[in-house]
Design a protein around this motif. Structure first.
Motif, PDB file in Angstrom:
ATOM      1  N   VAL A 104      52.970 -19.473  -3.535  1.00 21.23           N
ATOM      2  CA  VAL A 104      53.636 -20.416  -2.908  1.00 21.23           C
ATOM      3  C   VAL A 104      53.879 -21.819  -3.624  1.00 21.23           C
ATOM      4  CG1 VAL A 104      52.877 -19.877  -0.698  1.00 21.23           C
ATOM      5  CG2 VAL A 104      51.489 -21.530  -2.065  1.00 21.23           C
ATOM      6  N   GLU A 105      54.081 -21.716  -4.912  1.00 21.50           N
ATOM      7  CA  GLU A 105      54.430 -22.784  -6.013  1.00 21.50           C
ATOM      8  C   GLU A 105      55.732 -23.222  -5.260  1.00 21.50           C
ATOM      9  OE1 GLU A 105      52.545 -24.747  -8.385  1.00 21.50           O
ATOM     10  OE2 GLU A 105      50.934 -23.638  -8.126  1.00 21.50           O
ATOM     11  N   GLU A 106      55.945 -24.590  -5.597  1.00 21.89           N
ATOM     12  CA  GLU A 106      57.326 -25.051  -5.250  1.00 21.89           C
ATOM     13  C   GLU A 106      58.216 -24.818  -6.227  1.00 21.89           C
ATOM     14  OE1 GLU A 106      58.026 -27.208  -2.619  1.00 21.89           O
ATOM     15  OE2 GLU A 106      56.021 -26.739  -1.706  1.00 21.89           O
ATOM     16  N   ASP A 107      57.866 -24.592  -7.550  1.00 20.42           N
ATOM     17  CA  ASP A 107      58.788 -24.216  -8.502  1.00 20.42           C
ATOM     18  C   ASP A 107      58.725 -23.010  -8.512  1.00 20.42           C
ATOM     19  OD1 ASP A 107      60.394 -23.866 -10.936  1.00 20.42           O
ATOM     20  OD2 ASP A 107      58.750 -24.460 -12.314  1.00 20.42           O
ATOM     21  N   ARG A 108      59.776 -22.094  -8.434  1.00 18.47           N
ATOM     22  CA  ARG A 108      59.914 -20.710  -8.309  1.00 18.47           C
ATOM     23  C   ARG A 108      59.557 -20.046  -9.804  1.00 18.47           C
ATOM     24  NH1 ARG A 108      66.406 -20.968  -7.555  1.00 18.47           N
ATOM     25  NH2 ARG A 108      66.883 -21.386  -9.731  1.00 18.47           N
ATOM     26  N   ASP A 109      59.854 -20.765 -10.728  1.00 14.74           N
ATOM     27  CA  ASP A 109      59.716 -20.415 -12.034  1.00 14.74           C
ATOM     28  C   ASP A 109      58.161 -20.029 -12.201  1.00 14.74           C
ATOM     29  OD1 ASP A 109      62.348 -19.785 -12.583  1.00 14.74           O
ATOM     30  OD2 ASP A 109      62.466 -21.850 -13.377  1.00 14.74           O
ATOM     31  N   SER A 110      57.356 -20.881 -11.701  1.00 15.63           N
ATOM     32  CA  SER A 110      55.947 -20.929 -11.607  1.00 15.63           C
ATOM     33  C   SER A 110      55.285 -19.770 -11.017  1.00 15.63           C
ATOM     34  CB  SER A 110      55.389 -22.228 -11.340  1.00 15.63           C
ATOM     35  OG  SER A 110      55.877 -23.477 -12.079  1.00 15.63           O
ATOM     36  N   ARG A 111      55.920 -19.248  -9.964  1.00 18.47           N
ATOM     37  CA  ARG A 111      55.371 -18.217  -9.168  1.00 18.47           C
ATOM     38  C   ARG A 111      55.523 -16.876 -10.015  1.00 18.47           C
ATOM     39  NH1 ARG A 111      59.837 -19.140  -5.059  1.00 18.47           N
ATOM     40  NH2 ARG A 111      59.512 -21.414  -4.399  1.00 18.47           N
ATOM     41  N   PRO A 112      54.468 -16.107  -9.705  1.00 16.29           N
ATOM     42  CA  PRO A 112      54.321 -14.639 -10.138  1.00 16.29           C
ATOM     43  C   PRO A 112      55.335 -13.816  -9.681  1.00 16.29           C
ATOM     44  CG  PRO A 112      52.684 -14.907  -8.628  1.00 16.29           C
ATOM     45  CD  PRO A 112      53.438 -16.137  -8.629  1.00 16.29           C
ATOM     46  N   THR A 113      55.544 -12.786 -10.336  1.00 15.68           N
ATOM     47  CA  THR A 113      56.705 -11.627  -9.814  1.00 15.68           C
ATOM     48  C   THR A 113      55.819 -11.045  -8.761  1.00 15.68           C
ATOM     49  OG1 THR A 113      56.210 -10.045 -11.313  1.00 15.68           O
ATOM     50  CG2 THR A 113      57.936 -11.612 -11.898  1.00 15.68           C
ATOM     51  N   MET A 114      56.668 -10.293  -7.850  1.00 13.75           N
ATOM     52  CA  MET A 114      55.771  -9.427  -6.774  1.00 13.75           C
ATOM     53  C   MET A 114      55.217  -8.420  -7.619  1.00 13.75           C
ATOM     54  SD  MET A 114      55.402  -9.880  -3.820  1.00 13.75           S
ATOM     55  CE  MET A 114      54.095  -9.019  -3.093  1.00 13.75           C
ATOM     56  N   ARG A 115      55.554  -7.890  -8.717  1.00 14.69           N
ATOM     57  CA  ARG A 115      54.769  -6.607  -9.553  1.00 14.69           C
ATOM     58  C   ARG A 115      53.704  -7.287 -10.079  1.00 14.69           C
ATOM     59  NH1 ARG A 115      57.635  -2.907 -12.561  1.00 14.69           N
ATOM     60  NH2 ARG A 115      56.067  -1.504 -13.663  1.00 14.69           N
ATOM     61  N   GLN A 116      53.524  -8.616 -10.349  1.00 12.50           N
ATOM     62  CA  GLN A 116      52.226  -8.987 -11.014  1.00 12.50           C
ATOM     63  C   GLN A 116      51.367  -9.091  -9.980  1.00 12.50           C
ATOM     64  OE1 GLN A 116      54.262 -12.596 -12.492  1.00 12.50           O
ATOM     65  NE2 GLN A 116      53.699 -12.182 -14.459  1.00 12.50           N
ATOM     66  N   VAL A 117      51.656  -9.610  -8.452  1.00 18.90           N
ATOM     67  CA  VAL A 117      51.040  -9.692  -7.386  1.00 18.90           C
ATOM     68  C   VAL A 117      50.408  -8.593  -7.071  1.00 18.90           C
ATOM     69  CG1 VAL A 117      50.714 -10.347  -5.087  1.00 18.90           C
ATOM     70  CG2 VAL A 117      52.020 -11.688  -6.632  1.00 18.90           C
ATOM     71  N   VAL A 118      51.118  -7.158  -7.306  1.00 13.69           N
ATOM     72  CA  VAL A 118      50.653  -5.949  -6.763  1.00 13.69           C
ATOM     73  C   VAL A 118      49.767  -5.259  -7.705  1.00 13.69           C
ATOM     74  CG1 VAL A 118      51.409  -3.431  -6.713  1.00 13.69           C
ATOM     75  CG2 VAL A 118      52.898  -5.320  -5.556  1.00 13.69           C
ATOM     76  N   GLU A 119      49.973  -5.793  -9.231  1.00 11.71           N
ATOM     77  CA  GLU A 119      48.890  -5.283 -10.078  1.00 11.71           C
ATOM     78  C   GLU A 119      47.787  -6.187 -10.030  1.00 11.71           C
ATOM     79  OE1 GLU A 119      51.137  -6.324 -13.825  1.00 11.71           O
ATOM     80  OE2 GLU A 119      52.470  -4.568 -13.669  1.00 11.71           O
ATOM     81  N   LEU A 120      47.604  -7.288  -9.616  1.00  6.15           N
ATOM     82  CA  LEU A 120      46.422  -8.118  -9.257  1.00  6.15           C
ATOM     83  C   LEU A 120      45.790  -7.587  -8.189  1.00  6.15           C
ATOM     84  CD1 LEU A 120      44.497 -10.590  -9.911  1.00  6.15           C
ATOM     85  CD2 LEU A 120      45.716 -11.621  -7.806  1.00  6.15           C
ATOM     86  N   LEU A 121      46.413  -7.027  -7.194  1.00  9.78           N
ATOM     87  CA  LEU A 121      45.865  -6.477  -5.801  1.00  9.78           C
ATOM     88  C   LEU A 121      45.253  -5.173  -6.471  1.00  9.78           C
ATOM     89  CD1 LEU A 121      48.287  -7.516  -3.109  1.00  9.78           C
ATOM     90  CD2 LEU A 121      46.262  -8.638  -3.736  1.00  9.78           C
ATOM     91  N   GLN A 122      45.960  -4.441  -7.002  1.00 11.40           N
ATOM     92  CA  GLN A 122      45.515  -2.979  -7.679  1.00 11.40           C
ATOM     93  C   GLN A 122      44.169  -3.229  -8.390  1.00 11.40           C
ATOM     94  OE1 GLN A 122      49.068  -1.377  -9.385  1.00 11.40           O
ATOM     95  NE2 GLN A 122      49.399  -0.225  -7.723  1.00 11.40           N
ATOM     96  N   ARG A 123      44.111  -4.064  -9.425  1.00  6.35           N
ATOM     97  CA  ARG A 123      42.888  -4.477 -10.149  1.00  6.35           C
ATOM     98  C   ARG A 123      41.580  -4.779  -9.171  1.00  6.35           C
ATOM     99  NH1 ARG A 123      46.384  -7.125 -13.536  1.00  6.35           N
ATOM    100  NH2 ARG A 123      45.479  -9.105 -12.762  1.00  6.35           N
ATOM    101  N   LEU A 124      41.902  -5.810  -8.360  1.00  2.00           N
ATOM    102  CA  LEU A 124      40.928  -5.977  -7.240  1.00  2.00           C
ATOM    103  C   LEU A 124      40.407  -4.753  -6.468  1.00  2.00           C
ATOM    104  CD1 LEU A 124      42.035  -9.371  -5.631  1.00  2.00           C
ATOM    105  CD2 LEU A 124      40.271  -8.995  -6.827  1.00  2.00           C
ATOM    106  N   TYR A 125      41.321  -3.954  -6.036  1.00  2.00           N
ATOM    107  CA  TYR A 125      41.006  -2.638  -5.126  1.00  2.00           C
ATOM    108  C   TYR A 125      40.269  -1.710  -6.360  1.00  2.00           C
ATOM    109  CZ  TYR A 125      41.286   1.487  -2.770  1.00  2.00           C
ATOM    110  OH  TYR A 125      40.931   2.759  -2.026  1.00  2.00           O
ATOM    111  N   ASN A 126      40.487  -1.766  -7.412  1.00  2.00           N
ATOM    112  CA  ASN A 126      40.034  -0.622  -8.467  1.00  2.00           C
ATOM    113  C   ASN A 126      38.721  -1.054  -8.905  1.00  2.00           C
ATOM    114  OD1 ASN A 126      42.057   1.301  -8.238  1.00  2.00           O
ATOM    115  ND2 ASN A 126      43.115   0.315 -10.003  1.00  2.00           N
ATOM    116  N   ASP A 127      38.427  -2.565  -8.882  1.00  2.00           N
ATOM    117  CA  ASP A 127      37.221  -2.999  -9.461  1.00  2.00           C
ATOM    118  C   ASP A 127      36.124  -3.274  -8.393  1.00  2.00           C
ATOM    119  OD1 ASP A 127      38.307  -3.506 -12.091  1.00  2.00           O
ATOM    120  OD2 ASP A 127      38.609  -5.387 -11.810  1.00  2.00           O
ATOM    121  N   SER A 128      36.420  -2.959  -7.068  1.00  2.00           N
ATOM    122  CA  SER A 128      35.660  -3.102  -6.023  1.00  2.00           C
ATOM    123  C   SER A 128      34.971  -1.835  -5.580  1.00  2.00           C
ATOM    124  CB  SER A 128      36.375  -3.830  -4.933  1.00  2.00           C
ATOM    125  OG  SER A 128      37.262  -2.920  -4.251  1.00  2.00           O
TER     126      SER A 128
END
Length: 128
Positions: A104-128
């Protein structure tokens, strides 16, 4: 023409900037914050005295909590919805809350891509 639901629309819509896939990332971040906090992005949030401010913004409230307690993990404990209770991993919740704030960064260029978000969520799931 602007389309969307109040509280979920990225700043690009308001400022009439070019629309990219980052508007969806912003909306996803709002939904994630709502799930973590149990609060609506368009509803008020409680101030320091415990009084609900009707025009408070969820994103601002969460950022303030993080900034007030950045050195401690307890900032996450202060924003988590009461229904979640103590049935969560504090490290996972902190990562999710931080990811939501990145989305939710105001500057869109500072936001991650959805791909990066999904990869983060997958890492969280795999690590737990």
């Amino acid at each position: 023409m602007i389309r969307g639901t109040r509280g979920y629309m990225a700043p690009e819509w308001i400022f009439k900037l070019p629309i990219t896939s980052k508007v969806d990332v912003y909306s996803y971040g709002i939904v994630l914050l709502e799930m973590i906090t149990g609060k609506s992005s368009t509803m008020g949030v409680q101030n320091v005295s415990g009084v609900e401010e009707p025009h408070g913004r969820l994103v601002t409230w969460v950022r303030e909590k993080r900034n007030q307690r950045f050195e401690m993990a307890s900032w996450v404990e202060e924003i988590i919805a009461p229904v979640i209770e103590a049935n969560y991993d504090i490290n996972i919740m902190e990562t999710l809350a931080s990811a939501a704030l990145d989305c939710v960064e105001e500057d869109r260029d500072s936001r991650p891509t959805m791909r990066q978000v999904v990869e983060l969520l997958q890492r969280l799931y795999n690590d737990s």
